[in-house]
Structures are given as C-alpha cells and as structure tokens.
Design an enzyme around this catalytic site. Structure first.
Site, PDB file in Angstrom:
ATOM      1  N   ARG A  79       5.662  -2.389   3.986  1.00  0.00           N
ATOM      2  CA  ARG A  79       4.825  -3.087   3.001  1.00  0.00           C
ATOM      3  C   ARG A  79       4.437  -2.271   1.772  1.00  0.00           C
ATOM      4  O   ARG A  79       3.704  -2.778   0.923  1.00  0.00           O
ATOM      5  CB  ARG A  79       3.549  -3.653   3.631  1.00  0.00           C
ATOM      6  CG  ARG A  79       3.798  -4.691   4.682  1.00  0.00           C
ATOM      7  CD  ARG A  79       2.579  -5.538   4.955  1.00  0.00           C
ATOM      8  NE  ARG A  79       1.437  -4.766   5.379  1.00  0.00           N
ATOM      9  CZ  ARG A  79       0.212  -5.267   5.527  1.00  0.00           C
ATOM     10  NH1 ARG A  79      -0.007  -6.539   5.276  1.00  0.00           N
ATOM     11  NH2 ARG A  79      -0.784  -4.518   5.927  1.00  0.00           N
ATOM     12  N   ASP A  80       4.891  -1.028   1.645  1.00  0.00           N
ATOM     13  CA  ASP A  80       4.559  -0.264   0.437  1.00  0.00           C
ATOM     14  C   ASP A  80       5.686   0.707   0.080  1.00  0.00           C
ATOM     15  O   ASP A  80       5.441   1.843  -0.298  1.00  0.00           O
ATOM     16  CB  ASP A  80       3.239   0.486   0.621  1.00  0.00           C
ATOM     17  CG  ASP A  80       2.636   0.951  -0.715  1.00  0.00           C
ATOM     18  OD1 ASP A  80       2.967   0.358  -1.764  1.00  0.00           O
ATOM     19  OD2 ASP A  80       1.853   1.913  -0.708  1.00  0.00           O
ATOM     20  N   LEU A  81       6.929   0.232   0.190  1.00  0.00           N
ATOM     21  CA  LEU A  81       8.065   1.071  -0.165  1.00  0.00           C
ATOM     22  C   LEU A  81       8.121   1.215  -1.681  1.00  0.00           C
ATOM     23  O   LEU A  81       8.102   0.222  -2.408  1.00  0.00           O
ATOM     24  CB  LEU A  81       9.373   0.462   0.343  1.00  0.00           C
ATOM     25  CG  LEU A  81      10.611   1.319   0.109  1.00  0.00           C
ATOM     26  CD1 LEU A  81      10.557   2.588   0.967  1.00  0.00           C
ATOM     27  CD2 LEU A  81      11.868   0.539   0.408  1.00  0.00           C
ATOM     28  N   ASN A  85       6.801   7.037  -2.003  1.00  0.00           N
ATOM     29  CA  ASN A  85       6.779   7.079  -0.543  1.00  0.00           C
ATOM     30  C   ASN A  85       8.145   7.423   0.066  1.00  0.00           C
ATOM     31  O   ASN A  85       8.382   7.173   1.247  1.00  0.00           O
ATOM     32  CB  ASN A  85       6.276   5.747   0.023  1.00  0.00           C
ATOM     33  CG  ASN A  85       4.796   5.557  -0.221  1.00  0.00           C
ATOM     34  OD1 ASN A  85       4.072   6.510  -0.476  1.00  0.00           O
ATOM     35  ND2 ASN A  85       4.341   4.323  -0.161  1.00  0.00           N
ATOM     36  N   THR A 133       1.789  -1.806  -3.925  1.00  0.00           N
ATOM     37  CA  THR A 133       1.956  -1.425  -5.319  1.00  0.00           C
ATOM     38  C   THR A 133       2.696  -2.553  -6.013  1.00  0.00           C
ATOM     39  O   THR A 133       3.827  -2.878  -5.645  1.00  0.00           O
ATOM     40  CB  THR A 133       2.749  -0.100  -5.419  1.00  0.00           C
ATOM     41  OG1 THR A 133       2.080   0.886  -4.617  1.00  0.00           O
ATOM     42  CG2 THR A 133       2.824   0.383  -6.855  1.00  0.00           C
TER      43      THR A 133
END
Length: 198
Positions: A79-81, A85, A133
């Site tokens: 959910r935040d690639l 990261n 993001t």
C-alpha cells in the site's frame, strides 16, 4: 500498533528482495526494530545519479515484482510502494522496505487454523481514509476505497514509468490535482518522453 504490525508482517516475509527483520520489541522509552543493514541507497537517490539503460530498469523492476509477489502470496498488500521505499544495494540487489501501511488480508476459511491468531495485532483502517503517497496511489486508494493487491501493481506501474521517464505519469500542482489526474487523466506515452522505448 502500526509499528508492531509492520514488524510482525515483515518478519514473516522471507524473500531476498524484502528487508529482513531480525528482532522487534520495546524498551522503557521506545519501540525498536533490528533489520539487516542495506549498503546502498534508495531508488529515489539512485535514479537521478545516472541514466539507467532499459535493461537496468528491468532488472530493478523484476526484483521489485519478486518482492511484491512474495508479499502477495503471504496475503500482504504493501500500500505504499514508491522509490523511497525501495533500496538498491551497491551490488545491485533490490530491497523493498517500509511495510508500515501493509495490510494483511483475511485468510480464506478453508486455510489451516492459525494457532497464533489471538496474539496477532491487526490494524484496520476506516473506509474513506486515504493512506499512502498520492503520486503512487491507485484510483481506488486515492479516494479511500478498499484496496487489495492490485493497488501494489498500480503503484509498481507508476514506479516503473518514473524509472523510464524521469517523472510520474499523473502530476499535479497539489494533492487534489494529483488525485484528479489519477482518476481522470491518461499518462503521456513513454515514447513521447524517452527515445528508444519499445
């Protein structure tokens, strides 16, 4: 709770392209997570320093996909690639990290009974809550709808596009315009931005 969930989630994932967590816990004043040391830099810092050949972009991309596939097979959605990261070691091995927004999926009823179910910490988000993001969010995630592993595939597509083009496919002057672009715009074809892209 989110810290504990991330630590548990990542420590249960075993893949060469996912950051290894050795230990996590709490002292009197702080929570801690002991992980492997990654001798390299984030993909965000890695990209501007060089003009990557397509074969190098694909090498990084394949390693990211391997990490996501392992997470998805374990029932975890990142959910935040985003480039911040993902780390690229000096030997070009890629590590996906920061599963702080990761969402474990509910296992099917026909799976084996989990003997640790009572001790697991699961953090659930409220419907309509936008987390992540914005530039890398799927259309569903950007408006707070429920997401699954397909949101990681979307985010990966955005990262791949950025690795090739040098910019994200859905830009905007502020968060609201970025969300509108994700919902309504078509990205410019890569061939318009970079020569030699098949």
């Amino acid at each position: 709770q989110r810290f504990t969930q991330e630590a548990r989630t990542v420590s249960n994932l075993n893949h060469p392209n996912i950051l290894t967590v050795y230990e996590f816990g709490q002292t009197d004043s702080a929570s801690f997570m002991a992980t492997e040391y990654v001798d390299g830099e984030t993909l965000r810092k890695h990209l501007p320093n060089r003009r990557l050949k397509l074969v190098d972009v694909l090498d990084v991309a394949i390693q990211i996909v391997g990490a996501l596939n392992a997470a998805h097979e374990a029932g975890v959605t990142h959910r935040d690639l985003k480039p911040e990261n993902v780390m690229v070691r000096k030997d070009h091995i890629v590590k996906v990290l920061d599963f702080g927004l990761a969402k474990p999926s509910v296992p099917p009823a026909d799976k084996q009974i989990d003997t640790e179910a009572g001790t697991k910490v699961l953090v659930h988000t409220e419907p309509g809550l936008v987390m992540g993001t914005v530039s890398y969010m799927s259309p569903e995630q950007s408006v707070g709808k429920g997401v699954d592993q397909r949101t990681d595939i979307w985010s990966f597509g955005v990262v791949l596009y950025e690795m090739i083009a040098g910019s994200v496919p859905f830009a905007g002057k502020d968060i609201h315009r970025q969300i509108i672009a994700i919902q309504e715009a078509e990205p410019a074809p890569l061939s318009q931005l970079v020569e030699g892209v098949p």
